[in-house]
Scaffold this motif. Sequence first.
Motif, short mmCIF file in Angstrom:
data_model
loop_
_atom_site.label_atom_id
_atom_site.label_comp_id
_atom_site.label_asym_id
_atom_site.label_seq_id
_atom_site.Cartn_x
_atom_site.Cartn_y
_atom_site.Cartn_z
N UNK A 231 0.83 -1.21 0.00
CA UNK A 231 0.00 0.00 0.00
C UNK A 231 0.86 1.26 0.00
N UNK A 232 2.00 1.23 0.70
CA UNK A 232 2.88 2.40 0.72
C UNK A 232 3.48 2.64 -0.66
N UNK A 233 3.90 1.57 -1.32
CA UNK A 233 4.47 1.73 -2.65
C UNK A 233 3.42 2.22 -3.64
N UNK A 234 2.19 1.74 -3.50
CA UNK A 234 1.10 2.21 -4.37
C UNK A 234 0.85 3.70 -4.15
N UNK A 235 0.92 4.14 -2.89
CA UNK A 235 0.75 5.57 -2.59
C UNK A 235 1.78 6.40 -3.34
N UNK A 236 3.04 5.98 -3.32
CA UNK A 236 4.09 6.72 -4.02
C UNK A 236 3.84 6.73 -5.52
N UNK A 237 3.39 5.61 -6.05
CA UNK A 237 3.14 5.53 -7.49
C UNK A 237 1.96 6.42 -7.89
N UNK A 238 0.94 6.47 -7.07
CA UNK A 238 -0.21 7.33 -7.37
C UNK A 238 0.17 8.80 -7.38
N UNK A 239 1.18 9.16 -6.60
CA UNK A 239 1.65 10.55 -6.55
C UNK A 239 2.82 10.79 -7.51
N UNK A 240 3.08 9.83 -8.38
CA UNK A 240 4.14 9.94 -9.39
C UNK A 240 5.50 10.27 -8.76
N UNK A 241 5.79 9.57 -7.67
CA UNK A 241 7.06 9.76 -6.97
C UNK A 241 7.97 8.57 -7.24
N UNK A 242 9.12 8.76 -7.86
CA UNK A 242 10.08 7.66 -8.00
C UNK A 242 10.64 7.29 -6.64
N UNK A 243 10.99 6.02 -6.47
CA UNK A 243 11.43 5.57 -5.15
C UNK A 243 12.36 4.38 -5.26
N UNK A 244 13.13 4.17 -4.19
CA UNK A 244 13.84 2.92 -3.92
C UNK A 244 13.66 2.65 -2.43
N UNK A 245 12.98 1.53 -2.11
CA UNK A 245 12.65 1.24 -0.71
C UNK A 245 13.15 -0.14 -0.34
N UNK A 246 13.55 -0.27 0.92
CA UNK A 246 14.00 -1.55 1.48
C UNK A 246 12.84 -2.55 1.55
N UNK A 247 13.13 -3.81 1.30
CA UNK A 247 12.14 -4.87 1.49
C UNK A 247 12.79 -6.02 2.25
N UNK A 248 11.97 -6.90 2.80
CA UNK A 248 12.48 -8.05 3.52
C UNK A 248 12.90 -9.14 2.54
#
Length: 426
Positions: A231-248
């Motif tokens: 859901x957090x990654x979807x939020x960033x995508x909906x706001x057209x924000x590029x990202x690199x986030x840690x995952x397990x």
Amino acid sequence: MKAELLDVPVEVSDREWAEEWAGRLDDLLVGISRFFPRVESQWRAECCIRGLLGPVSRKNGWQLAEYAGEDVPWNQQHLLDRARWDVEGARDFTRRYVVAQLTDDGLGAGPGGAGVLVVDETGFAKRGTASAGVARQYSGALGGVFPCQIGVMAAWATGAGQALIDRELYLPREWTEDAERCRAAHVPAQRGFLTKPRLAEAMIARALPDLPRGDGGVWVAADEVYGRENAFRIFLEEHHLPYVVNIQANTPVMARPGWRHAARLVERCAREEDWVELAAGPSQLDTRTWQWWVRRLPGEGELVDGEVWTRWFIARRRPEETDKRDYYLGRGPENTPVEEIVLVPGARWRVEEAIKLAKSVCGMADYEVRSYHGWYRHLTLSQLAAAFLAGCDAAAARESGPLAQTRFGQPPPSAAETALERGGRT
């Protein structure tokens, strides 16, 4: 008659720097005064900020009052408790102040000269049960499970430095499900349970109007508390924000059976010769070099603002500890070079540095308030004080020549380049 050239010494003395910073602080205090409707509260806020910046061993109500020349802490306690002032306005002022002070002329801390918005949480050790949000919970900053409060923080990082721009207090379910306890700590009645990613999303949404979205734009970095949540990654995508986030390591990456988990994907696909050593940015001691494995994920690219965006899977390891790996998911413009992509996870340490400055120098963890609004008031003033120091550091760096942290992964400028940038002065 031709005017003579003004004779200005090249070297700046410590006294001149002190006078310059005193003037900058006066300007800051004038700017923040409009959020305090009464003269008395303006004066108390000024004393508090000066104390947070001053040589005070523990920046609680008593010692801040003593630094201001008062015999009792009542005025400082009143400022954080009952005085009327616009804490949200002061928070927004701090964010805009940081963005203005840390402008870097497009040198950036992320891909294409972008700034990086970093979210993370930190713990505040707290005894008792009455302080808003206190509970036995895990805190990486404290090194385990302790009675503490957890604050979710947002920091803005550029080539000029980093500073905190927002904060939210995490309330565990044991608090939000106890109406009487919340009422005693002055928690607003409408405040329900919100996970840390939801609190981070609220801060990101508030920050976006004030962040530069032009050349380079804004990238987002976050640890696995946030990145592992779809859901957090979807939020960033909906706001057209590029990202690199840690995952397990067990985060699903692909739908194909047997290839879903991040760790398994690396074990099956990453050959030893595929790992490349790239600098992820300077730390306090030196530029940090890691080994990276970056691959585009299958699937068609998405058109965002006329540009094709894609998704990446990223693994990282230390050259001396190849069996220990970190995993990331990313999304952004398809033509972003690998050397640029790795700058975003490399910028995650910036929020830790910003938190360290605010806690160790500006008393962010030294509060003795119990109320919900008192926590927000103290942290707002502490973050403003830390923002002032970050701005002074950035100004000093510009005066010394090109910014030392021009681009993550690039060496500092040479003496010749510095002289050229300053117009030939030596």
